[in-house]
Design a protein around this motif. Structure first.
Motif, short mmCIF file in Angstrom:
data_model
loop_
_atom_site.label_atom_id
_atom_site.label_comp_id
_atom_site.label_asym_id
_atom_site.label_seq_id
_atom_site.Cartn_x
_atom_site.Cartn_y
_atom_site.Cartn_z
N TYR A 1 -65.19 22.60 46.25
CA TYR A 1 -65.22 21.20 46.62
C TYR A 1 -66.23 20.44 46.27
O TYR A 1 -67.44 21.05 45.98
CB TYR A 1 -64.91 21.04 48.18
N ASP B 1 -68.56 18.72 47.64
CA ASP B 1 -69.76 18.95 48.43
C ASP B 1 -70.41 20.60 48.35
O ASP B 1 -71.05 20.90 49.00
CB ASP B 1 -69.38 18.74 50.13
N LYS C 1 -68.74 23.30 48.81
CA LYS C 1 -67.89 24.47 49.44
C LYS C 1 -67.22 25.05 48.64
O LYS C 1 -66.27 24.64 47.89
CB LYS C 1 -67.26 23.85 50.70
N ALA D 1 -64.24 27.10 48.35
CA ALA D 1 -63.10 27.45 49.19
C ALA D 1 -62.39 28.70 48.91
O ALA D 1 -61.64 29.38 49.61
CB ALA D 1 -62.28 26.22 49.39
N PRO E 1 -58.05 33.65 59.07
CA PRO E 1 -58.57 32.70 59.80
C PRO E 1 -58.68 31.16 59.43
O PRO E 1 -58.93 30.82 58.29
CB PRO E 1 -59.70 33.26 60.53
N ASN E 2 -58.71 30.08 60.43
CA ASN E 2 -59.16 28.80 59.98
C ASN E 2 -60.14 28.93 59.10
O ASN E 2 -61.11 29.45 59.30
CB ASN E 2 -59.37 28.07 61.15
N GLY E 3 -60.10 28.11 58.13
CA GLY E 3 -61.30 27.78 57.01
C GLY E 3 -61.32 28.96 55.80
O GLY E 3 -62.12 28.95 55.10
N ALA E 4 -60.39 29.89 56.10
CA ALA E 4 -60.30 30.87 54.84
C ALA E 4 -59.94 30.57 53.50
O ALA E 4 -60.34 31.14 52.61
CB ALA E 4 -59.14 31.94 55.47
N GLY E 5 -59.17 29.42 53.36
CA GLY E 5 -58.98 29.01 51.94
C GLY E 5 -57.48 28.92 51.78
O GLY E 5 -56.95 28.59 50.57
N LYS E 6 -56.68 29.07 52.88
CA LYS E 6 -54.89 29.18 52.62
C LYS E 6 -54.59 27.66 52.18
O LYS E 6 -53.81 27.83 51.08
CB LYS E 6 -54.38 29.70 53.93
N SER E 7 -55.01 26.72 52.80
CA SER E 7 -54.16 25.46 52.44
C SER E 7 -54.99 25.03 50.88
O SER E 7 -54.02 24.52 50.36
CB SER E 7 -54.75 24.39 53.44
N THR E 8 -55.92 25.50 50.74
CA THR E 8 -56.53 25.06 49.24
C THR E 8 -55.45 25.94 48.34
O THR E 8 -55.26 25.22 47.50
CB THR E 8 -58.02 25.47 49.42
#
Ligand code: ADP
Length: 306
Positions: A13, A15, A17, A19, A37-44
């Motif tokens: 990203y 910034d 990050k 992902a 877990p949350n923040g793992a990169g799934k949505s990305t």
């Protein structure tokens, strides 16, 4: 070559990050699970797969064509079910699908026939004329899948909503995924480990942008084979037990608690009364997350020293 090929996909990203840090997967028909877990990169990953986000590098091939450079070709094959979706509460199910089908450029008899088919697939035929404001969470989710199926996609990407389904809805959901996976690729991103255990032929675990495991759920479960136990303790002793062992779950029964716990590899010394338990995917996943957290803490401590 398999219909969907993901090659060394990376996303950083603006910034800085990272992902996704090199994701690879090849998929043909069947249900595939994405855990992390949350923040793992799934949505990305799902955003890239649904053409809502550009990768920084790497590529996704659909039938050997790059989805970024052949988006129209890919969109015809893609059904996407985002985590949140909006329906008009005053509309009836069939009206809502008719409206959404119109957005896909479908109309007339073809659309009407297809609406009948997708309602049948998701088990909402009897509810076709009910207003959406009367639908339960599970029914709304099924309707969301129905809309994603309207144009007969060969690839269905599901970002599973975290809102609860009741137990019978869960079973219906898993059965539906299985049926859909008979003749299309279903990629399911979920927090519900059981859905992966019971529905998916293959899974991948993302952690901090890295693909940590890819394979069959049963192979992931093997990592804890022979290390999961159950033991009974009084409620009074629970805290002390939990301090000393890796507790995965517990069940309260009158004065006692049945505790499910996992022992580190190579430990032969078991607490009194411990019985070996058949392993499930949740055990393996909880153990994996705990192991990663320990490694990260150690790495963090090391960096602090350096
Ligand atoms: P997941 O879906 O597994 O929870 P995400 O793909 O949402 O993970 O996020 C992966 C990482 O990227 C997280 O650290 C998140 O904070 C970060 N991230 C997500 N979206 C953005 C963005 N638009 N800008 C910067 N960082 C982002």
């Amino acid at each position: 070559m398999k219909p969907l090929v993901i090659q060394d996909l990376r996303k950083t990203y603006p910034d800085g990050k990272q992902a996704l840090r090199g994701f690879n997967w090849e998929l043909d028909d069947g249900v595939y699970g994405l855990l992390g877990p949350n923040g793992a990169g799934k949505s990305t990953l799902l955003e890239i797969l649904s053409l809502n986000l550009m990768p920084s590098s790497g590529q996704v091939l659909w039938q050997e064509r790059n989805i970024q450079t052949s988006p129209v070709f890919f969109r015809r094959a893609l059904g996407y079910l985002p985590q949140t979706y909006g329906f008009y509460p005053e509309l009836k199910a069939r009206q809502m699908l008719s409206y959404l089908g119109g957005l896909h450029g479908m109309h007339g008899r073809t659309l009407r026939r297809r609406i009948g088919e997708v309602l049948e697939i998701v088990g909402l035929t009897a509810e076709a004329r009910r207003k959406l404001k009367t639908f339960s969470g599970g029914m709304k989710q099924r309707l969301a899948i129905a809309q994603a199926l309207l144009h007969s996609p060969k690839l269905l990407v599901i970002d599973e909503p975290t809102t609860g389904l009741d137990p019978s809805e869960r079973v219906a959901f898993r059965n539906m995924l299985f049926d859909l996976g008979q003749e299309s690729i279903v990629l399911l991103s979920t927090h519900i480990v059981k859905d992966v255990e019971f529905s998916c032929r293959q899974m991948t675990v993302l952690y901090n942008g890295l693909q940590r495991f890819t394979g069959r759920p049963v192979d992931f479960m093997n990592r804890v084979e022979g290390r999961v136990f159950e033991v009974r303790r009084s409620r009074r002793d629970f805290d002390a037990f939990a301090q000393a062992h890796h507790v995965i779950a517990f069940r309260e029964e009158l004065e006692d608690v049945t505790i499910r716990f996992i022992v580190p590899a190579g430990i032969l010394d078991l607490p009194d009364g411990a019985r070996s338990a058949p392993v499930n995917l949740e055990d393996a996943y909880v153990d994996f997350i705990r192991e990663r957290q320990v490694i990260e803490e150690e790495e963090g401590a090391l960096e602090a020293v350096i």
